[in-house]
Design a protein around this motif. Structure first.
Motif, mmCIF file in Angstrom:
data_model
loop_
_atom_site.group_PDB
_atom_site.id
_atom_site.type_symbol
_atom_site.label_atom_id
_atom_site.label_comp_id
_atom_site.label_asym_id
_atom_site.label_seq_id
_atom_site.Cartn_x
_atom_site.Cartn_y
_atom_site.Cartn_z
ATOM 1 N N PHE A 12 1.098 -1.209 -0.215
ATOM 2 C CA PHE A 12 -0.038 -0.134 -0.367
ATOM 3 C C PHE A 12 0.732 1.281 -0.212
ATOM 4 O O PHE A 12 2.279 1.543 0.042
ATOM 5 C CB PHE A 12 -1.375 0.274 1.157
ATOM 6 C CG PHE A 12 -0.406 -0.633 2.349
ATOM 7 C CD1 PHE A 12 0.133 -1.758 2.758
ATOM 8 C CD2 PHE A 12 0.389 0.911 3.093
ATOM 9 C CE1 PHE A 12 0.615 -1.414 4.298
ATOM 10 C CE2 PHE A 12 1.049 0.545 4.720
ATOM 11 C CZ PHE A 12 1.021 -0.142 5.414
ATOM 12 N N GLY A 13 0.035 2.219 -0.462
ATOM 13 C CA GLY A 13 0.381 3.698 -0.211
ATOM 14 C C GLY A 13 2.022 3.200 -1.523
ATOM 15 O O GLY A 13 2.660 2.755 -2.271
ATOM 16 N N ASP A 14 2.882 4.042 -0.366
ATOM 17 C CA ASP A 14 4.393 4.189 -1.347
ATOM 18 C C ASP A 14 5.782 3.150 -0.815
ATOM 19 O O ASP A 14 5.870 3.051 0.511
ATOM 20 C CB ASP A 14 5.336 5.103 -1.279
ATOM 21 C CG ASP A 14 6.742 4.525 -2.405
ATOM 22 O OD1 ASP A 14 7.026 3.464 -2.572
ATOM 23 O OD2 ASP A 14 7.051 5.382 -2.394
ATOM 24 N N PRO A 15 5.504 0.691 -1.547
ATOM 25 C CA PRO A 15 6.270 0.316 -0.401
ATOM 26 C C PRO A 15 7.272 0.438 0.074
ATOM 27 O O PRO A 15 8.142 -0.006 0.060
ATOM 28 C CB PRO A 15 5.719 -1.057 -1.213
ATOM 29 C CG PRO A 15 5.039 -0.316 -2.343
ATOM 30 C CD PRO A 15 4.795 0.693 -2.666
ATOM 31 N N PHE A 16 8.372 1.083 -1.688
ATOM 32 C CA PHE A 16 9.488 1.183 -1.320
ATOM 33 C C PHE A 16 10.379 2.839 -1.162
ATOM 34 O O PHE A 16 10.824 3.207 -1.998
ATOM 35 C CB PHE A 16 10.373 0.444 -2.345
ATOM 36 C CG PHE A 16 9.708 0.107 -3.104
ATOM 37 C CD1 PHE A 16 9.785 -1.678 -2.461
ATOM 38 C CD2 PHE A 16 8.392 -0.056 -4.519
ATOM 39 C CE1 PHE A 16 9.151 -3.169 -3.318
ATOM 40 C CE2 PHE A 16 8.037 -1.115 -4.998
ATOM 41 C CZ PHE A 16 8.363 -2.968 -4.656
ATOM 42 N N VAL A 17 9.975 2.931 0.290
ATOM 43 C CA VAL A 17 10.058 4.386 0.623
ATOM 44 C C VAL A 17 11.848 4.767 0.478
ATOM 45 O O VAL A 17 12.520 3.681 0.801
ATOM 46 C CB VAL A 17 9.392 5.332 2.039
ATOM 47 C CG1 VAL A 17 10.765 6.194 2.430
ATOM 48 C CG2 VAL A 17 8.425 5.660 1.188
ATOM 49 N N ASP A 76 3.798 0.772 16.530
ATOM 50 C CA ASP A 76 2.711 0.167 17.514
ATOM 51 C C ASP A 76 1.724 -0.332 16.472
ATOM 52 O O ASP A 76 1.080 -1.258 16.705
ATOM 53 C CB ASP A 76 2.313 0.346 17.852
ATOM 54 C CG ASP A 76 2.841 1.090 20.197
ATOM 55 O OD1 ASP A 76 3.749 0.230 19.685
ATOM 56 O OD2 ASP A 76 2.517 2.493 20.070
ATOM 57 N N VAL A 77 2.093 0.622 15.323
ATOM 58 C CA VAL A 77 1.242 0.547 13.650
ATOM 59 C C VAL A 77 1.227 -1.027 13.326
ATOM 60 O O VAL A 77 0.394 -1.929 12.917
ATOM 61 C CB VAL A 77 0.736 1.156 13.014
ATOM 62 C CG1 VAL A 77 0.157 2.874 12.837
ATOM 63 C CG2 VAL A 77 2.161 1.504 12.654
ATOM 64 N N ARG A 89 6.235 -4.680 6.609
ATOM 65 C CA ARG A 89 7.283 -2.876 6.325
ATOM 66 C C ARG A 89 6.274 -2.031 6.348
ATOM 67 O O ARG A 89 5.125 -2.070 5.909
ATOM 68 C CB ARG A 89 7.865 -3.111 5.381
ATOM 69 C CG ARG A 89 9.106 -1.680 5.066
ATOM 70 C CD ARG A 89 9.815 -2.235 3.927
ATOM 71 N NE ARG A 89 9.934 -0.747 2.927
ATOM 72 C CZ ARG A 89 11.414 -0.721 2.522
ATOM 73 N NH1 ARG A 89 11.472 -1.739 1.707
ATOM 74 N NH2 ARG A 89 11.914 0.406 2.206
ATOM 75 N N VAL A 90 7.007 -1.005 7.346
ATOM 76 C CA VAL A 90 5.867 0.385 7.431
ATOM 77 C C VAL A 90 7.320 1.518 7.106
ATOM 78 O O VAL A 90 8.043 1.263 7.728
ATOM 79 C CB VAL A 90 5.380 0.506 8.419
ATOM 80 C CG1 VAL A 90 3.574 0.004 8.624
ATOM 81 C CG2 VAL A 90 5.927 0.227 9.522
ATOM 82 N N ASN A 136 -6.276 -2.439 6.240
ATOM 83 C CA ASN A 136 -6.861 -1.512 5.755
ATOM 84 C C ASN A 136 -7.322 -1.179 7.018
ATOM 85 O O ASN A 136 -6.579 0.402 6.308
ATOM 86 C CB ASN A 136 -8.585 -2.038 7.022
ATOM 87 C CG ASN A 136 -9.514 -3.027 5.446
ATOM 88 O OD1 ASN A 136 -9.614 -2.067 4.273
ATOM 89 N ND2 ASN A 136 -9.939 -4.200 6.206
ATOM 90 N N MET A 137 -6.207 -1.060 7.833
ATOM 91 C CA MET A 137 -5.843 0.158 8.801
ATOM 92 C C MET A 137 -5.020 1.120 8.628
ATOM 93 O O MET A 137 -5.146 1.885 8.380
ATOM 94 C CB MET A 137 -6.300 -0.641 9.931
ATOM 95 C CG MET A 137 -6.083 0.407 11.323
ATOM 96 S SD MET A 137 -7.595 1.780 11.606
ATOM 97 C CE MET A 137 -8.289 1.075 12.186
ATOM 98 N N LEU A 138 -4.005 0.373 7.829
ATOM 99 C CA LEU A 138 -2.892 0.413 7.791
ATOM 100 C C LEU A 138 -2.640 1.455 6.302
ATOM 101 O O LEU A 138 -2.879 2.600 6.175
ATOM 102 C CB LEU A 138 -2.035 -0.472 7.333
ATOM 103 C CG LEU A 138 -1.266 -1.225 8.638
ATOM 104 C CD1 LEU A 138 0.203 -2.074 8.346
ATOM 105 C CD2 LEU A 138 -0.397 0.407 9.741
ATOM 106 N N LEU A 139 -4.287 0.918 4.896
ATOM 107 C CA LEU A 139 -4.226 1.558 4.196
ATOM 108 C C LEU A 139 -4.832 3.092 4.699
ATOM 109 O O LEU A 139 -4.845 4.294 4.134
ATOM 110 C CB LEU A 139 -5.222 0.646 3.265
ATOM 111 C CG LEU A 139 -5.721 1.877 1.555
ATOM 112 C CD1 LEU A 139 -4.352 2.210 1.302
ATOM 113 C CD2 LEU A 139 -6.302 0.705 1.498
ATOM 114 N N GLN A 140 -6.178 3.362 5.594
ATOM 115 C CA GLN A 140 -6.880 4.007 6.330
ATOM 116 C C GLN A 140 -5.685 5.161 6.455
ATOM 117 O O GLN A 140 -6.142 6.319 6.064
ATOM 118 C CB GLN A 140 -7.831 4.071 7.164
ATOM 119 C CG GLN A 140 -8.928 3.266 5.975
ATOM 120 C CD GLN A 140 -9.527 3.520 4.922
ATOM 121 O OE1 GLN A 140 -9.397 4.738 4.833
ATOM 122 N NE2 GLN A 140 -10.047 2.858 3.883
#
Lengths: 116, 833
Positions: B329-334, B395-396, B354-355, B377-381
């Motif tokens: 999700f989002g940018d997976p490879f920052v 914690d996420v 990985r976040v 879902n929660m991470l995407l939001q």
């Protein structure tokens, strides 16, 4: 293409061998088939015995019931539920669907229809 | 106005559906040309074709749908020429149609790399139902297969090969990792290990130089001079937009393919639009269905006179590949200068998370989940809505640790109103909360009025949380009804069953419910019946309403065997009885372990052996330990004043007395107890549902303690009471709990929800503020008097005993699928997948 499938009717057991509103497991060669006597509805169902979630031979020991009037079985391990009509997983996750089989009753004997 | 749609794939169909839904009847004349002979079908779930779905099941809408909506459709007839000056098209079969607006939804084709030998028989692409049918036929004679492409589609194709019975399948990926567009190398390694454990062979950094064989494929030659013998190959190395028709018509196309479109999806000809995988927007081809649908929505809205733009689409995705969760999700490879990453890698469990977090640590930028995508879902939001992260951002993915009641700061309550909850149907948090306020208070009615949760269903838990959250914030009493079959809470049902003197599940359902019951209402109703009447739980009519463990009077364990726990009151046992347990375990080859409750658990019993095992145990004087039931489990004790130099009272004798009094007592959840002989509290009584500690003058009684995931200390209910009073109070306390708690609620949670808390409970139990103490005691005494060992009844009743078989038509055979593995001179269940 939809083809009319040829069914072999396999004699599973007597109707009285299956508890009311419950299931049993039937051995068919090397396969395990879960057979359900939904006596409250006067209906019989059969499906694969293996729950696709953790590949456990357990559905015949599961609890049956309905969801929006659709007959279903809940696996005793993690309560994943499956439609007994379509075999579709109803738990809202994609653990996979199950195979269902036609059932017929003649002279108080239960037959399961196996596709050739 | 006349619209011609070229292409009848998922997006082409969606466009027709959206336009006809918006338009007045007769507003548009719609004509569709499709190259395939079938109307549009669900290509995303193509692999389900092997799992038994038919072509019809996959169809988006049958031909009658097109007829009903006055759409003319020509199948098996692609358009071969567009005359932009005359605004007409001509089909392969020579049909001419004029248009006002033309929609190109020509999709994509499989990209086939130019490898010598791709034309050989046994080489397939994986794109259409026809491809699948050809693969199915060929796979019958194939033993070893390979797939070129380790991306999303390639792994789908590999699953298809396994489904086709080609169990020895190789995946060949040119890049150094799997799913290079979605996940990083560490994620790929975890995924690779998981897939290999499922039987796939994965080769990365592998470049195919030639396909070997004469007429038929026999093998693959790689550029590193290695070779692989195979019978069948599927190429799934990417997609190529179908832009040849647009090129021929002089429309601008990208140099690597794709029809160039602007934000309104118009091509360089303002009367021609391109949507789906053939469209090149902002230099990008969107190879997923969701953005294609969004494009269809934009064009349909604008044709209706609206004003909508396509401004790119989030490519976040979550899927299950051959049983393994993968999400990105989002940018997976920052990269290092854009942010920092927190990584959790568990090779044992096959989990990688990985976040990526902004340099100031405030926002989530994107991430990768492999093996466990529950938090997707929660991470995407959190990413999309720029929700500020908790002080410890890890914690996420790890969950909040330490400190009670800390929810980690990222629950549904913290999301902004425009947070997209259901991405399939574009439903925001605000939409859902508003629908709840308008009176749609169940998941079903939310589904009906907002469509949220009707697509992939992934957002359903979040929607449920939102419903509860909104109702609570309105100050509404959230009444916990059992399920769709009973519009009552457990407490209401308990009283009604008692008043009507109902004895079986069917009687309760006929009198108080609707429909046929389910796994949510059967166990609580069966438990209420047991708590009220204490009949044999396997009596006919109620046997199949029992939860699985109660139905076989044993705990089902991994692999499908059961465990056996005889009652050992107070943890006191004679050497003779210990020997019997050892002999039984030896005879039936059972794994033995001492439990936390001072008993002995015997694992690995076949269902067929349970009656024989119990006959032997009962013969030796044992009885059921009810380890399988929502019932009293054990009353633990320290050795007490009989041996201990500190002991004040005989804790063992009192524990045995208590355990024998409440043995078999069915309750909303399991019950545990303990008796300690002095303040040193060796029996850990303050962590139990009810715990007793000896004092100089008598006993202190503690209630509503709990170990488990949220430990809670028991609270002092009464001090310095004698044994008789202690039992009286426990009688009242337990009966009050049994009558009023929700299903599966331990005493600790029950007390936490109780208004007035421990003071109120003390008033009811000790001061009899409700005037029901005598009644509660009498009810308990009835249950105590009715106690029978249910295993004794089961083994003595041939009808019940007969149920303990695996195969109804081969009662002597045990389940052949059960497997064990040796461990430390005993055995364990084979690990499940």
């Amino acid at each position: 293409m939809i083809q009319e499938k040829v069914l072999t009717w396999f004699l599973a057991c007597r109707t009285t061998d299956v508890p009311e509103n419950g299931g049993v497991c039937v051995k068919y060669h090397d396969e395990q088939i879960a057979l359900f006597n939904f006596s409250r509805r006067g209906e019989w169902y059969a499906s694969q015995n293996m729950c696709p979630h953790r590949q456990q031979m357990a559905l015949s020991r599961g609890m049956i019931g309905t969801q929006n009037n659709e007959p279903k079985v809940a696996c005793p391990f993690h309560k994943k539920t499956f439609s007994l009509v379509t075999g579709q997983c109803l738990s809202g996750d994609d653990c996979g669907d199950i195979k269902t089989y036609p059932v017929k009753i003649e002279n108080e004997l239960v037959y399961i229809g196996i596709e050739e | 106005m006349k619209i011609v749609v070229i292409g009848n794939g998922m997006v082409g169909y969606k466009f027709c559906e959206k336009l006809t839904a918006k338009a007045q009847p007769g507003q548009f004349e719609i004509v569709v040309f499709g190259e395939e002979t079938r109307p549009a079908y669900d290509r995303v779930h193509l692999s389900e074709y092997f799992a038994g779905k038919t072509a019809d099941d996959l169809t988006m809408a049958g031909l009658d749908w097109y007829a009903e909506n006055n759409i003319r459709i020509y199948l098996g007839d692609p358009i071969s020429y567009i005359d932009r000056d005359q605004k007409t098209v001509r089909s392969h079969h020579g049909i001419n149609e004029s248009y006002d607006y033309l929609i190109l939804a020509t999709g994509s084709a499989a990209f086939v790399p130019p490898i010598p030998g791709v034309e050989k028989e046994g080489v397939f692409i994986y794109r259409t139902i026809e491809d699948l049918e050809m693969m199915t036929t060929y796979a019958k004679k194939a033993k070893t297969g390979a797939v070129i492409g380790g991306g999303l589609l390639g792994l789908e194709a590999a699953k298809a090969m396994i489904d086709l019975g080609v169990t020895n399948t190789h995946v060949i990926e040119f890049a150094p990792r799997l799913m290079p567009r979605q996940i990083d190398e560490a994620g790929s390694n975890i995924l690779k290990a998981k897939l290999e454990s499922l039987g796939l062979s994965i080769h990365t950094s592998k470049n195919t130089s030639e396909i070997l064989g004469d007429q038929f494929i026999t093998g693959m030659q790689f550029s590193d001079d290695t070779k692989l013998d195979i019978d069948m190959l599927v190429i799934s190395a990417g997609i190529k937009p179908r832009d040849e028709l647009a090129k021929l018509a002089g429309l601008e196309t990208g140099h690597r393919g794709g029809i160039v479109v602007n934000d309104r999806l118009a091509t360089t000809d303002p009367f021609i639009f391109a949507i789906g995988e053939c469209a090149l927007h902002g230099g990008m081809i969107y190879g997923l269905v969701a953005p294609g649908y969004e494009m269809a929505e934009v064009v349909a809205t604008n044709l209706m006179g609206g004003d909508k733009s396509f401004t790119g689409f989030d490519m976040s995705t979550k899927l299950k590949l051959i049983g393994v969760d993968v999400a990105s999700f989002g940018d997976p490879f920052v990269s290092v200068d854009e942010g920092r990453s927190i990584v959790l890698e568990d090779r044992m469990k096959g989990v990688y998370k990985r976040v990526n977090i902004s340099p100031d640590g405030k926002y989530l930028l994107g991430g990768i989940l492999v093996g466990d995508a529950e938090q997707y879902n929660m991470l995407l939001q959190t990413t999309k809505n720029k929700v500020v992260l908790p002080p410890n951002p890890e914690d996420v993915i790890l969950g909040a640790r330490g400190g009670a009641g800390n929810e980690g700061g990222a629950g549904v309550a913290n999301l902004p109103d425009d947070a997209l909850i259901c991405s399939c149907e574009s439903v925001s948090k605000g939409d859902i909360c508003k629908a709840v306020c308008d009176g749609n208070e169940t998941m079903d009615s939310i589904k009906k009025c907002t469509k949220a949760g009707t697509g992939c269903g992934g957002c359903v838990p979040m929607v449920k949380d939102l419903i509860t959250h909104t109702l609570k914030s309105q100050g509404k009493y959230v009444r916990n009804v059992l399920c769709e079959h009973f519009n009552y809470s457990r407490q209401e049902l308990y009283d009604l069953v008692k008043v009507h003197k109902l004895q079986t599940f069917d009687e309760v359902l006929n009198k108080l419910g609707t429909g046929d019951g389910c796994e949510l209402c059967k166990p609580p109703v069966a438990s209420i019946l047991a708590s009220l009447w204490n009949d044999m739980i396997l009596a006919k009519g109620n046997d199949t309403a029992q939860d699985s463990n109660d139905r076989f009077l044993a705990n089902i364990q991994k692999g499908g065997t059961y465990s056996v726990v005889p009652r050992i009151p107070g943890g006191e046992i004679t050497p003779e009885k210990l020997i019997v347990i050892g002999q039984v375990a030896q005879k039936y080859n059972l794994y033995t372990k001492i439990t936390g409750g001072q008993r002995i658990d015997l694992f690995g019993a076949h269902v067929n052996d349970l009656p024989a095992i119990w006959s032997e145990l009962i013969e030796a004087g044992f009885e059921s330990g009810h380890a399988y039931g929502k019932a009293l489990r054990t009353v633990k004790s320290c050795v007490g004043s009989t041996w201990c130099r500190f002991g004040l009272h005989d804790s063992v004798s009192f524990a045995i007395q208590i355990e024998e009094r409440y043995r078999g007592l069915r309750a909303p959840h399991k019950l545990k107890s303990a008796v300690s002989g002095c303040i040193r509290e060796c029996a850990e009584a303050q962590s139990k549902d009810f715990g007793i500690i000896a004092t100089e003058k008598g006993w202190n009684l503690y209630v509503c303690g709990n170990g488990g995931s949220k430990p809670q200390h028991a609270l002092l209910l009464a001090t310095d009471i004698d044994s008789e009073t202690c039992i009286k109070y426990i009688d009242r306390f337990l009966m009050f709990y049994i009558k009023t708690a929700d299903p599966l609620t331990r005493t600790a949670t029950w007390l936490n929800k109780m208004e007035g808390g421990i003071d109120y409970l003390r008033n009811v139990v000790v001061n009899d503020s409700l005037g029901i103490a005598e009644q509660l005691e009498a009810e308990m005494q009835t249950l105590v008097d009715n106690y029978k060992c249910e295993w004794k009844e089961a083994v003595e009743n041939p009808e019940i005993r007969k149920r303990f078989t695996h195969f109804v038509n081969a009662p002597e055979s045990k389940d052949p699928s059960i497997q064990f593995e040796p461990m430390r001179e005993q055995k364990k269940a084979k690990e499940w997948k």
